[in-house]
Design a protein around this motif. Structure first.
Motif, PDB file in Angstrom:
ATOM      1  N   PRO A   1      55.889  16.836  26.586  1.00 40.84           N
ATOM      2  CA  PRO A   1      56.614  15.638  27.024  1.00 40.84           C
ATOM      3  C   PRO A   1      57.448  15.880  28.290  1.00 40.84           C
ATOM      4  O   PRO A   1      57.497  15.018  29.177  1.00 40.84           O
ATOM      5  N   ALA A   2      58.073  17.049  28.400  1.00 39.33           N
ATOM      6  CA  ALA A   2      58.861  17.366  29.598  1.00 39.33           C
ATOM      7  C   ALA A   2      57.954  17.474  30.817  1.00 39.33           C
ATOM      8  O   ALA A   2      58.297  17.015  31.912  1.00 39.33           O
TER       9      ALA A   2
ATOM     10  N   ASN B   1      62.600  16.078  19.814  1.00 37.34           N
ATOM     11  CA  ASN B   1      61.996  16.420  18.523  1.00 37.34           C
ATOM     12  C   ASN B   1      61.193  17.713  18.608  1.00 37.34           C
ATOM     13  O   ASN B   1      61.265  18.559  17.710  1.00 37.34           O
ATOM     14  N   VAL B   2      60.433  17.883  19.666  1.00 37.24           N
ATOM     15  CA  VAL B   2      59.628  19.098  19.845  1.00 37.24           C
ATOM     16  C   VAL B   2      60.548  20.312  19.955  1.00 37.24           C
ATOM     17  O   VAL B   2      60.309  21.342  19.309  1.00 37.24           O
ATOM     18  N   GLU B   3      61.609  20.209  20.747  1.00 35.34           N
ATOM     19  CA  GLU B   3      62.537  21.328  20.905  1.00 35.34           C
ATOM     20  C   GLU B   3      63.218  21.664  19.583  1.00 35.34           C
ATOM     21  O   GLU B   3      63.393  22.836  19.249  1.00 35.34           O
ATOM     22  N   ARG B   4      63.583  20.653  18.815  1.00 34.51           N
ATOM     23  CA  ARG B   4      64.225  20.873  17.513  1.00 34.51           C
ATOM     24  C   ARG B   4      63.259  21.593  16.562  1.00 34.51           C
ATOM     25  O   ARG B   4      63.627  22.553  15.892  1.00 34.51           O
TER      26      ARG B   4
ATOM     27  N   ALA C   1      62.796  25.236  17.488  1.00 37.95           N
ATOM     28  CA  ALA C   1      63.938  26.044  17.052  1.00 37.95           C
ATOM     29  C   ALA C   1      63.841  26.356  15.566  1.00 37.95           C
ATOM     30  O   ALA C   1      64.112  27.486  15.138  1.00 37.95           O
ATOM     31  N   VAL C   2      63.444  25.383  14.757  1.00 38.77           N
ATOM     32  CA  VAL C   2      63.293  25.598  13.311  1.00 38.77           C
ATOM     33  C   VAL C   2      62.208  26.636  13.046  1.00 38.77           C
ATOM     34  O   VAL C   2      62.383  27.555  12.240  1.00 38.77           O
ATOM     35  N   ILE C   3      61.084  26.513  13.730  1.00 41.98           N
ATOM     36  CA  ILE C   3      59.969  27.447  13.544  1.00 41.98           C
ATOM     37  C   ILE C   3      60.387  28.862  13.926  1.00 41.98           C
ATOM     38  O   ILE C   3      60.120  29.820  13.194  1.00 41.98           O
ATOM     39  N   LEU C   4      61.055  29.013  15.073  1.00 45.68           N
ATOM     40  CA  LEU C   4      61.485  30.344  15.506  1.00 45.68           C
ATOM     41  C   LEU C   4      62.482  30.942  14.524  1.00 45.68           C
ATOM     42  O   LEU C   4      62.414  32.143  14.214  1.00 45.68           O
TER      43      LEU C   4
END
Length: 73
Positions: A7-8, A42-45, A48-51
Motif C-alpha cells: 500500500p505504501a 493494518n499491514v504494519e500492525r 509487528a505481531v508476526i515478528l
C-alpha cells in the motif's frame, strides 16, 4: 525487497503520477489515499505481531547442539 509495504508503494506511485500531471488530486483520489493509509497501518500492525510471535517462539524453543564435521558436538 524494499522495506515498504505494497500500500505504501502504491501511494508513492500515485503521488509520482500526480507530480507528472498524469493525475489530479480530487475527492476520489483522496478516498483512495485514505484507504491505502488504513491498509498500510493494518499491514504494519500485522507485521509487528508476526515478528513478535516469531521472536517469542524462537526464544521458547531450545536449540539443538550443532555438530561439527566429525559428528561430535
Amino acid at each position: 525487497m524494499s522495506g515498504k509495504t505494497l500500500p505504501a508503494y502504491l501511494q508513492q506511485v500515485l503521488e509520482n503520477h500526480i507530480a507528472q500531471s498524469d493525475l489530479v488530486r480530487d475527492k476520489e483520489l483522496e478516498d483512495i489515499f485514505r484507504g491505502l493509509n488504513r491498509l498500510n497501518d493494518n499491514v504494519e500492525r500485522l507485521k509487528a505481531v508476526i515478528l513478535k510471535r516469531r521472536q517469542e517462539s524462537s526464544a521458547s524453543v531450545p536449540q539443538a547442539p550443532v555438530k561439527n564435521k566429525t559428528g561430535k558436538e
